[in-house]
Design a protein around this motif. Structure first.
Motif, mmCIF file in Angstrom:
data_model
loop_
_atom_site.group_PDB
_atom_site.id
_atom_site.type_symbol
_atom_site.label_atom_id
_atom_site.label_comp_id
_atom_site.label_asym_id
_atom_site.label_seq_id
_atom_site.Cartn_x
_atom_site.Cartn_y
_atom_site.Cartn_z
ATOM 1 N N ASP A 55 -21.196 -22.365 -51.910
ATOM 2 C CA ASP A 55 -20.263 -23.385 -51.464
ATOM 3 C C ASP A 55 -20.227 -23.452 -49.944
ATOM 4 O OD1 ASP A 55 -18.677 -24.385 -53.992
ATOM 5 O OD2 ASP A 55 -18.951 -22.239 -54.240
ATOM 6 N N VAL A 56 -20.194 -22.285 -49.302
ATOM 7 C CA VAL A 56 -20.127 -22.235 -47.842
ATOM 8 C C VAL A 56 -21.068 -21.138 -47.348
ATOM 9 C CG1 VAL A 56 -18.676 -21.822 -45.831
ATOM 10 C CG2 VAL A 56 -17.737 -23.043 -47.797
ATOM 11 N N LEU A 57 -21.856 -21.443 -46.324
ATOM 12 C CA LEU A 57 -22.704 -20.462 -45.657
ATOM 13 C C LEU A 57 -22.249 -20.378 -44.207
ATOM 14 C CD1 LEU A 57 -25.151 -18.555 -45.582
ATOM 15 C CD2 LEU A 57 -26.567 -20.525 -45.009
ATOM 16 N N VAL A 58 -21.789 -19.194 -43.784
ATOM 17 C CA VAL A 58 -21.329 -18.967 -42.415
ATOM 18 C C VAL A 58 -22.463 -18.324 -41.632
ATOM 19 C CG1 VAL A 58 -19.577 -17.914 -40.961
ATOM 20 C CG2 VAL A 58 -18.977 -18.663 -43.268
ATOM 21 N N HIS A 264 -21.861 -26.441 -47.691
ATOM 22 C CA HIS A 264 -21.293 -26.578 -46.351
ATOM 23 C C HIS A 264 -21.799 -25.431 -45.485
ATOM 24 C CE1 HIS A 264 -18.464 -29.678 -47.751
ATOM 25 N NE2 HIS A 264 -18.283 -28.904 -48.801
ATOM 26 N N VAL A 265 -22.003 -25.733 -44.195
ATOM 27 C CA VAL A 265 -22.431 -24.737 -43.217
ATOM 28 C C VAL A 265 -21.346 -24.612 -42.155
ATOM 29 C CG1 VAL A 265 -24.145 -24.138 -41.463
ATOM 30 C CG2 VAL A 265 -24.866 -25.199 -43.609
ATOM 31 N N VAL A 266 -20.960 -23.377 -41.851
ATOM 32 C CA VAL A 266 -19.966 -23.091 -40.816
ATOM 33 C C VAL A 266 -20.642 -22.270 -39.732
ATOM 34 C CG1 VAL A 266 -17.754 -22.002 -40.296
ATOM 35 C CG2 VAL A 266 -18.083 -23.156 -42.484
ATOM 36 N N CYS A 267 -20.487 -22.664 -38.472
ATOM 37 C CA CYS A 267 -21.148 -21.978 -37.369
ATOM 38 C C CYS A 267 -20.340 -22.161 -36.092
ATOM 39 C CB CYS A 267 -22.575 -22.502 -37.188
ATOM 40 S SG CYS A 267 -22.650 -24.235 -36.696
ATOM 41 N N ARG A 296 -14.323 -22.702 -32.686
ATOM 42 C CA ARG A 296 -14.275 -22.047 -31.387
ATOM 43 C C ARG A 296 -13.668 -20.660 -31.528
ATOM 44 N NH1 ARG A 296 -12.069 -26.969 -27.470
ATOM 45 N NH2 ARG A 296 -13.783 -28.436 -27.898
ATOM 46 N N ARG A 297 -13.672 -19.927 -30.449
ATOM 47 C CA ARG A 297 -13.147 -18.569 -30.458
ATOM 48 C C ARG A 297 -11.669 -18.569 -30.843
ATOM 49 N NH1 ARG A 297 -14.707 -13.663 -28.338
ATOM 50 N NH2 ARG A 297 -13.039 -12.241 -27.765
ATOM 51 N N ALA A 298 -11.308 -17.695 -31.769
ATOM 52 C CA ALA A 298 -9.924 -17.499 -32.232
ATOM 53 C C ALA A 298 -9.365 -18.728 -32.946
ATOM 54 C CB ALA A 298 -9.014 -17.106 -31.072
ATOM 55 N N GLU A 299 -10.208 -19.634 -33.379
ATOM 56 C CA GLU A 299 -9.745 -20.829 -34.099
ATOM 57 C C GLU A 299 -9.703 -20.552 -35.598
ATOM 58 O OE1 GLU A 299 -10.973 -25.562 -34.706
ATOM 59 O OE2 GLU A 299 -12.233 -24.197 -33.535
ATOM 60 N N VAL A 300 -8.656 -21.061 -36.233
ATOM 61 C CA VAL A 300 -8.519 -20.946 -37.683
ATOM 62 C C VAL A 300 -9.125 -22.183 -38.319
ATOM 63 C CG1 VAL A 300 -6.921 -20.730 -39.612
ATOM 64 C CG2 VAL A 300 -6.447 -19.541 -37.459
ATOM 65 N N LEU A 301 -10.052 -21.980 -39.237
ATOM 66 C CA LEU A 301 -10.790 -23.082 -39.841
ATOM 67 C C LEU A 301 -10.472 -23.166 -41.322
ATOM 68 C CD1 LEU A 301 -12.948 -25.218 -39.056
ATOM 69 C CD2 LEU A 301 -14.671 -23.616 -39.864
ATOM 70 N N ALA A 302 -10.120 -24.363 -41.781
ATOM 71 C CA ALA A 302 -9.855 -24.578 -43.203
ATOM 72 C C ALA A 302 -11.163 -24.937 -43.902
ATOM 73 C CB ALA A 302 -8.829 -25.699 -43.381
#
Length: 454
Positions: A55-58, A264-267, A296-302
């Motif tokens: 589902d998601v690849l970080v 989805h890809v998260v980077c 970004r740094r210290a950002e919370v991502l949904a």
């Protein structure tokens, strides 16, 4: 953990539940196997371990030097080292006590004889130098396949064992003690720290920095060599920057994404745009469909999915108390009365508290009032009511003038003579009669004959 090229070096974590799965690919690297000729390592992809259709690849920790080919960097390292030593100079290699140093020693092992460096001593100085060299030979599970087979022959997977036996490579905990007695020049020294701010490397920078015959070779990509050298200026010794970064580059990442096909890809945000110094290089960024989600740094991502199920653990003593009942072949159900304990996003079903025994005294009574009463649980019902058989049962028990109507949710059974209505739906049954409790209980018992209790 620093990873050598000859090691399995994919730092991967998978988070999965009943429906969704997240693969965290941190500092993905390629397998680095040194072969002749000098400076021609063979790079083999090691990310085949990543599962397909996550589902998601970080993706994090990609190469910091996307334009530097590790093959060429190793070749330049060896040739620069040989050139300096032939001219009577010393070579300083600021490095970590584990990691790429194993591959550099392996390159030099295959190179020193052909380059005429057989009489040049190599020094490895670190408080953990001995442990690092020894442990690298026994942890086979972290090595690539070719080196794993050597461990079980048994044969040292890395050639620095032979270098130590022939006294071509010597290791010391510090520059004091035995090293002072054995030290001779010209030589090659591997020591830390790569930042040149602490460690024994500071001593050698001050010792050799005033001679143009000497060379310092930077191989770690995590530090700017210009900033590292700033406190030592003016500096006469030569400086060579050969960053050896075996982490995946953007071309390899593009091939990887086509193979594993994550939804989805998260980077990091930096990976979604070209480097500022090379804004025209559109190939130096992650390009996929749908576009990657950046942070970004210290950002919370949904993350783009909603979990509909949670994993719940059940205590052994509670599991022992369950009595499953088979409702159909292969399917059994059991009622559970428990306390749900949730902490740190983990859920545990625990046995309910036992009711306290009544004792005399007002203080005892007040304490017992805080404990909830454990009520007797009513049995649960399952199954469906066949309308035709239910009507026949009603007629056998003396009910007449029965009419059945179909509705969107089920059926309605009208007992016109008794002025009673029975609503039969998929998940509920209602008996509606006017203040006749005896009739309601009688009809309820007829309904229960078609349902299973557990």
């Amino acid at each position: 953990m620093l990873s050598a090229g000859g090691w399995r070096s994919l730092n991967r974590k998978t988070v999965s539940d009943f429906e969704e799965s997240i693969d965290w690919c941190e500092q993905p690297k390629v397998q680095y196997e040194t072969v002749l000729p000098v400076g021609a390592p063979n790079l083999t992809m090691q990310c085949a371990q990543i599962q397909i259709n996550h589902d998601v690849l970080v993706l994090t920790g990609l190469t910091q030097i996307p334009t530097a080919n590790p093959d060429g960097m190793v070749g330049e390292f060896c040739s620069s080292l040989a050139l300096t030593v032939r001219n009577g100079g010393n070579v300083l290699v600021p490095c970590y006590p584990s990691g790429v140093i194993y591959d550099l020693l392996e390159c030099l092992y295959q190179y020193i004889d052909s380059a005429g460096l057989a009489n040049i001593p190599f020094y490895f100085i670190s408080p953990v130098a001995n442990s690092s060299l020894e442990f690298s030979q026994i942890f086979a599970e972290w090595l690539c396949h070719n080196k794993q087979t050597k461990v079980y022959l048994p044969e040292p997977p890395f050639p620095h064992a032979e270098l130590i036996q022939t006294n071509k490579l010597k290791h010391y905990p510090s520059i004091h003690g035995d090293f002072s007695n054995d030290f001779r020049q010209p030589c090659v020294v591997f020591t830390g720290h790569p930042s040149l701010r602490f460690g024994d490397v500071v001593h050698f920078m001050e010792l050799w920095g005033k001679s143009s015959l000497n060379t310092v070779i930077f191989t770690e990509p995590d530090f700017s060599y210009l900033e590292a050298l700033a406190p030592y200026q003016p500096l006469a010794m030569k400086c060579i920057y050969c960053p050896i970064d075996t982490r995946l580059n953007f071309i390899q990442v593009s091939k990887l994404l086509k193979e594993v096909q994550p939804l989805h890809v998260v980077c990091p945000e930096q990976y979604t745009q070209p480097p500022p110094a090379q804004s025209h290089r559109m190939d130096l960024m992650i390009d996929c469909q749908p576009p990657p989600m950046s942070y970004r740094r210290a950002e919370v991502l949904a993350l783009p999915f909603k979990r509909r199920y949670e994993k719940i653990e059940i205590m052994p003593e509670l599991a022992d108390s369950l009595v499953p009942m088979e409702i159909k072949p292969g399917i059994s159900l059991a009622t559970v009365s428990a306390v749900l304990h949730t902490k740190d996003n983990k859920h545990v079903l625990q046995p309910p508290p036992r009711p306290a025994q009544p004792t005399g005294g007002k203080k005892r009574k007040r304490a017992n009032e805080d404990i909830p009463d454990c009520k007797v649980l009513k049995p649960l019902l399952s199954g469906s009511i066949p309308v035709e058989q239910f009507v026949q049962t009603l007629e056998k028990h003396g009910f007449s003038d029965i009419k059945v109507e179909d509705t969107a949710k089920g059926h309605i059974v009208l007992l016109q003579e008794a002025e009673t209505l029975i609503q039969i739906e998929e998940d509920s049954t209602h008996i509606i009669c006017d203040n006749d409790e005896t009739l309601r209980v009688r009809l309820r018992d007829l309904v229960l004959k078609f349902l299973q209790k557990f």
